[in-house]
Motif scaffolding. Structure first.
Motif, PDB file in Angstrom:
ATOM      1  N   ASP A  60       0.825  -1.210   0.000  1.00 29.36           N
ATOM      2  CA  ASP A  60       0.000   0.000   0.000  1.00 29.36           C
ATOM      3  C   ASP A  60       0.859   1.261   0.000  1.00 29.36           C
ATOM      4  O   ASP A  60       0.487   2.278  -0.599  1.00 29.36           O
ATOM      5  CB  ASP A  60      -0.922   0.002   1.215  1.00 29.36           C
ATOM      6  CG  ASP A  60      -2.050  -1.000   1.107  1.00 29.36           C
ATOM      7  OD1 ASP A  60      -2.652  -1.332   2.142  1.00 29.36           O
ATOM      8  OD2 ASP A  60      -2.332  -1.468  -0.025  1.00 29.36           O
ATOM      9  N   SER A  61       1.995   1.200   0.653  1.00 28.74           N
ATOM     10  CA  SER A  61       2.841   2.381   0.804  1.00 28.74           C
ATOM     11  C   SER A  61       3.475   2.854  -0.500  1.00 28.74           C
ATOM     12  O   SER A  61       3.957   3.988  -0.574  1.00 28.74           O
ATOM     13  CB  SER A  61       3.939   2.109   1.828  1.00 28.74           C
ATOM     14  OG  SER A  61       4.744   1.022   1.405  1.00 28.74           O
ATOM     15  N   VAL A  62       3.467   2.003  -1.524  1.00 26.12           N
ATOM     16  CA  VAL A  62       4.110   2.387  -2.791  1.00 26.12           C
ATOM     17  C   VAL A  62       3.136   2.469  -3.949  1.00 26.12           C
ATOM     18  O   VAL A  62       3.518   2.869  -5.051  1.00 26.12           O
ATOM     19  CB  VAL A  62       5.262   1.417  -3.146  1.00 26.12           C
ATOM     20  CG1 VAL A  62       6.236   1.293  -1.993  1.00 26.12           C
ATOM     21  CG2 VAL A  62       4.745   0.055  -3.582  1.00 26.12           C
ATOM     22  N   LYS A  63       1.892   2.119  -3.718  1.00 23.25           N
ATOM     23  CA  LYS A  63       0.896   2.161  -4.792  1.00 23.25           C
ATOM     24  C   LYS A  63       0.780   3.582  -5.349  1.00 23.25           C
ATOM     25  O   LYS A  63       0.710   4.542  -4.597  1.00 23.25           O
ATOM     26  CB  LYS A  63      -0.466   1.693  -4.272  1.00 23.25           C
ATOM     27  CG  LYS A  63      -0.578   0.189  -4.100  1.00 23.25           C
ATOM     28  CD  LYS A  63      -1.960  -0.200  -3.591  1.00 23.25           C
ATOM     29  CE  LYS A  63      -2.059  -1.712  -3.420  1.00 23.25           C
ATOM     30  NZ  LYS A  63      -3.371  -2.125  -2.859  1.00 23.25           N
ATOM     31  N   GLY A  64       0.775   3.672  -6.653  1.00 20.98           N
ATOM     32  CA  GLY A  64       0.670   4.966  -7.302  1.00 20.98           C
ATOM     33  C   GLY A  64       2.003   5.659  -7.504  1.00 20.98           C
ATOM     34  O   GLY A  64       2.075   6.660  -8.226  1.00 20.98           O
ATOM     35  N   ARG A  65       3.044   5.157  -6.879  1.00 21.95           N
ATOM     36  CA  ARG A  65       4.376   5.759  -7.015  1.00 21.95           C
ATOM     37  C   ARG A  65       5.374   4.817  -7.690  1.00 21.95           C
ATOM     38  O   ARG A  65       6.235   5.263  -8.443  1.00 21.95           O
ATOM     39  CB  ARG A  65       4.917   6.160  -5.637  1.00 21.95           C
ATOM     40  CG  ARG A  65       4.057   7.147  -4.893  1.00 21.95           C
ATOM     41  CD  ARG A  65       4.752   7.643  -3.628  1.00 21.95           C
ATOM     42  NE  ARG A  65       5.020   6.565  -2.669  1.00 21.95           N
ATOM     43  CZ  ARG A  65       6.242   6.233  -2.242  1.00 21.95           C
ATOM     44  NH1 ARG A  65       7.310   6.885  -2.663  1.00 21.95           N
ATOM     45  NH2 ARG A  65       6.395   5.250  -1.353  1.00 21.95           N
ATOM     46  N   PHE A  66       5.261   3.534  -7.406  1.00 19.10           N
ATOM     47  CA  PHE A  66       6.179   2.536  -7.951  1.00 19.10           C
ATOM     48  C   PHE A  66       5.446   1.708  -9.007  1.00 19.10           C
ATOM     49  O   PHE A  66       4.249   1.433  -8.867  1.00 19.10           O
ATOM     50  CB  PHE A  66       6.676   1.594  -6.865  1.00 19.10           C
ATOM     51  CG  PHE A  66       7.602   2.212  -5.837  1.00 19.10           C
ATOM     52  CD1 PHE A  66       7.805   3.586  -5.777  1.00 19.10           C
ATOM     53  CD2 PHE A  66       8.266   1.405  -4.940  1.00 19.10           C
ATOM     54  CE1 PHE A  66       8.646   4.147  -4.834  1.00 19.10           C
ATOM     55  CE2 PHE A  66       9.118   1.937  -3.982  1.00 19.10           C
ATOM     56  CZ  PHE A  66       9.296   3.313  -3.930  1.00 19.10           C
ATOM     57  N   THR A  67       6.199   1.291 -10.013  1.00 19.84           N
ATOM     58  CA  THR A  67       5.650   0.415 -11.046  1.00 19.84           C
ATOM     59  C   THR A  67       6.611  -0.736 -11.274  1.00 19.84           C
ATOM     60  O   THR A  67       7.789  -0.513 -11.565  1.00 19.84           O
ATOM     61  CB  THR A  67       5.425   1.164 -12.357  1.00 19.84           C
ATOM     62  OG1 THR A  67       4.535   2.263 -12.138  1.00 19.84           O
ATOM     63  CG2 THR A  67       4.819   0.237 -13.408  1.00 19.84           C
ATOM     64  N   ASN A  75      14.264 -12.431 -18.767  1.00 20.61           N
ATOM     65  CA  ASN A  75      14.216 -12.888 -17.373  1.00 20.61           C
ATOM     66  C   ASN A  75      14.638 -11.775 -16.416  1.00 20.61           C
ATOM     67  O   ASN A  75      15.436 -11.985 -15.485  1.00 20.61           O
ATOM     68  CB  ASN A  75      15.093 -14.132 -17.175  1.00 20.61           C
ATOM     69  CG  ASN A  75      14.587 -15.306 -17.970  1.00 20.61           C
ATOM     70  OD1 ASN A  75      13.433 -15.721 -17.830  1.00 20.61           O
ATOM     71  ND2 ASN A  75      15.431 -15.845 -18.831  1.00 20.61           N
ATOM     72  N   THR A  76      14.111 -10.616 -16.680  1.00 22.10           N
ATOM     73  CA  THR A  76      14.479  -9.421 -15.923  1.00 22.10           C
ATOM     74  C   THR A  76      13.228  -8.740 -15.386  1.00 22.10           C
ATOM     75  O   THR A  76      12.221  -8.636 -16.085  1.00 22.10           O
ATOM     76  CB  THR A  76      15.267  -8.446 -16.807  1.00 22.10           C
ATOM     77  OG1 THR A  76      16.461  -9.099 -17.268  1.00 22.10           O
ATOM     78  CG2 THR A  76      15.662  -7.196 -16.034  1.00 22.10           C
ATOM     79  N   VAL A  77      13.336  -8.277 -14.151  1.00 19.77           N
ATOM     80  CA  VAL A  77      12.259  -7.525 -13.524  1.00 19.77           C
ATOM     81  C   VAL A  77      12.772  -6.124 -13.219  1.00 19.77           C
ATOM     82  O   VAL A  77      13.948  -5.937 -12.889  1.00 19.77           O
ATOM     83  CB  VAL A  77      11.741  -8.227 -12.253  1.00 19.77           C
ATOM     84  CG1 VAL A  77      12.822  -8.324 -11.181  1.00 19.77           C
ATOM     85  CG2 VAL A  77      10.495  -7.544 -11.717  1.00 19.77           C
ATOM     86  N   TYR A  78      11.888  -5.153 -13.361  1.00 12.63           N
ATOM     87  CA  TYR A  78      12.236  -3.756 -13.159  1.00 12.63           C
ATOM     88  C   TYR A  78      11.324  -3.150 -12.089  1.00 12.63           C
ATOM     89  O   TYR A  78      10.169  -3.562 -11.939  1.00 12.63           O
ATOM     90  CB  TYR A  78      12.069  -2.957 -14.450  1.00 12.63           C
ATOM     91  CG  TYR A  78      12.819  -3.532 -15.617  1.00 12.63           C
ATOM     92  CD1 TYR A  78      12.183  -4.389 -16.525  1.00 12.63           C
ATOM     93  CD2 TYR A  78      14.163  -3.233 -15.830  1.00 12.63           C
ATOM     94  CE1 TYR A  78      12.864  -4.929 -17.597  1.00 12.63           C
ATOM     95  CE2 TYR A  78      14.852  -3.762 -16.910  1.00 12.63           C
ATOM     96  CZ  TYR A  78      14.197  -4.609 -17.787  1.00 12.63           C
ATOM     97  OH  TYR A  78      14.881  -5.134 -18.854  1.00 12.63           O
ATOM     98  N   LEU A  79      11.839  -2.165 -11.401  1.00 11.58           N
ATOM     99  CA  LEU A  79      11.019  -1.409 -10.453  1.00 11.58           C
ATOM    100  C   LEU A  79      11.282   0.072 -10.696  1.00 11.58           C
ATOM    101  O   LEU A  79      12.363   0.579 -10.390  1.00 11.58           O
ATOM    102  CB  LEU A  79      11.355  -1.767  -9.006  1.00 11.58           C
ATOM    103  CG  LEU A  79      10.453  -1.119  -7.952  1.00 11.58           C
ATOM    104  CD1 LEU A  79       9.033  -1.692  -8.051  1.00 11.58           C
ATOM    105  CD2 LEU A  79      11.014  -1.333  -6.550  1.00 11.58           C
ATOM    106  N   GLN A  80      10.297   0.740 -11.283  1.00 16.65           N
ATOM    107  CA  GLN A  80      10.383   2.177 -11.487  1.00 16.65           C
ATOM    108  C   GLN A  80       9.825   2.855 -10.251  1.00 16.65           C
ATOM    109  O   GLN A  80       8.658   2.642  -9.890  1.00 16.65           O
ATOM    110  CB  GLN A  80       9.581   2.597 -12.721  1.00 16.65           C
ATOM    111  CG  GLN A  80       9.574   4.090 -12.983  1.00 16.65           C
ATOM    112  CD  GLN A  80      10.939   4.637 -13.328  1.00 16.65           C
ATOM    113  OE1 GLN A  80      11.674   4.039 -14.107  1.00 16.65           O
ATOM    114  NE2 GLN A  80      11.298   5.779 -12.739  1.00 16.65           N
TER     115      GLN A  80
END
Length: 113
Positions: A60-67, A75-80
Motif C-alpha cells: 500500500d505504501s508504494v501504490k501509485g508511485r512505484f511500477t 528474465n528481468t524484472v524492473y522497479l520504477q
C-alpha cells in the motif's frame, strides 16, 4: 537461480530511480519475481511482485508511485520508483520464485535532501 540487481543510489525526495534484476541459471520454471526492502531496524517487507503472466501486487505504501514490470524474454524484472520519499530509504532485494524462493544481493536506495 542467480539474481543480479542494479540501479540503486542516492536521490532527493521527489526524485526517481529504476531498479533492475536479471535472473540466470535454472530459470526454466521461473514464476513470480519482485522486490522486497529492509530499512535499518525494521523487518524485510514486500514492495511489489509480478507473476510470469503479468499479475502485479504492491504494498500500500508504494501504490501509485512505484511500477513493477517484467521482460520474460530477458528474465528481468524492473522497479520504477517515482516520487520517492525519505521512508523509501532501504536496502532493496530482488526475489524470484520457482519451486523455492531465491534472493539477490541487496541494492541500497537512499532518499535524502
Amino acid at each position: 537461480v542467480q539474481l543480479q540487481a542494479s540501479g540503486g543510489g542516492l536521490v532527493q525526495p521527489g526524485g526517481s530511480l529504476r531498479l533492475s534484476c536479471a535472473a540466470s541459471g535454472s530459470i526454466f520454471n521461473l514464476n513470480s519475481m519482485g522486490w522486497y526492502r529492509q530499512a535499518p531496524g525494521k523487518q524485510r517487507e514486500l514492495v511489489a511482485t509480478v507473476t510470469k503472466g503479468g499479475i502485479t501486487n504492491y504494498a500500500d505504501s508504494v501504490k501509485g508511485r512505484f511500477t513493477i514490470s517484467r521482460d520474460n524474454a530477458k528474465n528481468t524484472v524492473y522497479l520504477q520508483m517515482n516520487s520517492l520519499q525519505l521512508e523509501d530509504t532501504a536496502v532493496y532485494y530482488c526475489t524470484a520464485v520457482t519451486n523455492v524462493r531465491f534472493w539477490g544481493q541487496g541494492t541500497q536506495v537512499t532518499v535524502s535532501s
